[in-house]
Design an enzyme around this catalytic site. Structure first.
Site, short mmCIF file in Angstrom:
data_model
loop_
_atom_site.label_atom_id
_atom_site.label_comp_id
_atom_site.label_asym_id
_atom_site.label_seq_id
_atom_site.Cartn_x
_atom_site.Cartn_y
_atom_site.Cartn_z
NE ARG A 1 -1.29 5.45 8.89
CZ ARG A 1 -2.61 5.24 8.82
NH1 ARG A 1 -3.14 4.75 7.72
NH2 ARG A 1 -3.38 5.52 9.86
CB SER B 1 -11.64 -4.15 8.56
OG SER B 1 -12.74 -3.51 7.96
NE ARG C 1 -2.58 -0.66 10.94
CZ ARG C 1 -3.48 0.28 10.67
NH1 ARG C 1 -4.71 0.18 11.15
NH2 ARG C 1 -3.17 1.32 9.91
NE ARG D 1 -3.63 -2.43 2.38
CZ ARG D 1 -4.60 -2.69 3.25
NH1 ARG D 1 -4.90 -1.81 4.18
NH2 ARG D 1 -5.26 -3.83 3.19
CD GLU E 1 -8.95 -1.01 10.12
OE1 GLU E 1 -8.90 -1.89 9.23
OE2 GLU E 1 -9.02 0.21 9.85
#
Length: 425
Positions: free
Chosen positions: A276, A351, A388, A261, A348
């Site tokens: 991140r 999800s 994460r 990403r 988060e």
């Protein structure tokens, strides 16, 4: 994409969905207009072609002036047919282009608003009181360095910012997490999958990642291939252009893949450590079900995520994501957010999204139920996004001396190790 018949029958519902997403409502009227042109130009083409065929049968039987007149008319008709065909193709192309820009219909129970307008559905676990325990918690990067587990400096040297090395027990912890996650998914009936990291444009577009998420996607121009941001993409495209018999559903896959990403727009956010990053590994759950079963499957995926986070002994909450924060493919999305002690807030970790028929229509995946063939529903759910999850484990299970207690579920995959011990002071 959504069903064009639904758009024609209830355009106000589609307008309301676009409005809730904070997206262009005028797109609905543009699409309705293009669809009307597509249908009317198609009718016009069919009428002209029928007239052309009828005329073609008369010409061989005619002679003299009558034949000359018919041939003149045939010439004009051929030009009209060609023009009508071009009009039909142009209207169809415009309709398709506009349809692909339209997001999925937002579920009526989704809270309306932006990123901060979510609704907390439930909270689990107990947040540790480090002050009562007599020490200040260290953040995951400091712990990772003490354990010899994370090296971001050399990651930046080798690849640039937001890259990292997992070293020693850090690498072993990732492998433990992946193996434990796959074990849970397999026990729940998921088929384990190792998926491609590069996909063709139709796979990326079909899952909805070349719309509003396009800025975060890596594209290899020389090969016209995309690096996936999640194994949801190859898992969704796995049955592209197929018809699946209803008695095979549900189909459930647990994909493991690297994810890439750009993190466009995240400048200055989460720059420390590995929360991140541009590349990470993830175990993703993916389901194919009948449209009638999608909401129940969504709850099942959420329960599997909760089971996972509970097994890791992490405090977390479940939120119902607000409409403008859904992503174009999702009709509804639940996030599980783990407590991060040094940030003093929930972040988060997993999800799960119900994409209803949105992706299956774009990818031409259908279910055969008796004589009926129709689009099916697709759903996805993160089981373990590795970096994460490592952040949450290190920070929540740290001890005063810099060691980290290993959750029981991971111990069999770490040689029985109960504690990750410091290797450097």
């Amino acid at each position: 994409m959504i069903d064009l018949r639904l758009l024609r029958e209830d355009p106000d519902r589609v307008r309301a969905s676009q409005r809730a997403r904070g997206e262009d409502v005028a797109l609905v009227d543009s699409l309705l207009s293009a669809d009307e042109r597509r249908r009317s130009s198609g009718v016009r083409f069919d009428e002209l072609r029928a007239e052309q065929k009828a005329l073609g049968k008369l010409i061989p039987k005619a002679s003299g002036d009558e034949k000359a007149e018919l041939l003149k008319k045939a010439s004009q008709l051929a030009a009209d047919v060609k023009a009508a065909d071009a009009d039909r193709d142009a209207a169809a192309a415009e309709t398709q282009e506009l349809l692909l820009r339209l997001g999925n219909l937002v579920h009526p129970d989704v809270p309306v608003g932006g990123e901060e307008d979510f609704v907390t559905l439930e909270t689990h676990g107990t947040i540790r009181d480090f002050a009562a325990e007599g020490f200040d918690p260290k953040d995951h990067l400091e712990l990772g360095q003490i354990l010899g587990a994370i090296d971001v400096e050399r990651g930046a040297k080798v690849s640039g910012s937001r890259f990292y090395f997992l070293t020693g027990v850090g690498a072993l912890l990732e492998l433990a997490l992946v193996n434990a996650a796959i074990a849970q998914a397999t026990a729940a009936g998921f088929t384990p999958m190792l998926t491609p990291a590069l996909v063709r444009p139709q796979s990326m577009a079909g899952t909805g990642f070349l719309g509003q998420a396009a800025q975060d996607v890596y594209h290899l121009a020389n090969d016209d291939l995309y690096l996936v941001g999640t194994s949801e993409v190859p898992l969704a495209a796995y049955h592209m252009d197929e018809i699946i018999d209803a008695d095979r559903l549900p189909l459930r896959y647990a994909g493991f893949s690297p994810c890439f990403r750009r993190e466009a727009g995240s400048h200055g956010k989460d720059t420390r450590g590995i929360f991140r990053v541009h590349q990470f590994d993830k175990v993703e759950m993916f389901s194919y079900v009948t449209p009638e079963d999608s909401q129940a499957e969504h709850q099942r995926l959420l329960e599997w995520e909760k089971q996972w986070l509970t097994s890791l002994e992490l405090p977390y909450r479940v939120i119902d994501v607000a409409s403008a924060d859904l992503g174009s493919s999702a009709s509804r999305k639940f996030d599980c957010e783990a407590w991060i002690p040094t940030q003093g807030k929930y972040r988060e970790l997993t999800s799960t999204s119900d994409c209803t028929e949105f992706q299956s229509r774009r990818l031409s995946i259908r279910v055969r139920d008796g004589k009926q063939v129709r689009p099916l529903a697709t759903l996805n759910g993160t089981l373990c996004a590795v970096p994460r999850t490592i952040v949450a484990i290190l920070e929540n299970h740290q001890q005063a001396d810099g060691s980290v207690r290993v959750p029981e579920v991971l111990r069999p995959y770490l040689g029985g190790r109960e504690v990750l011990e410091p290797v450097a002071k």
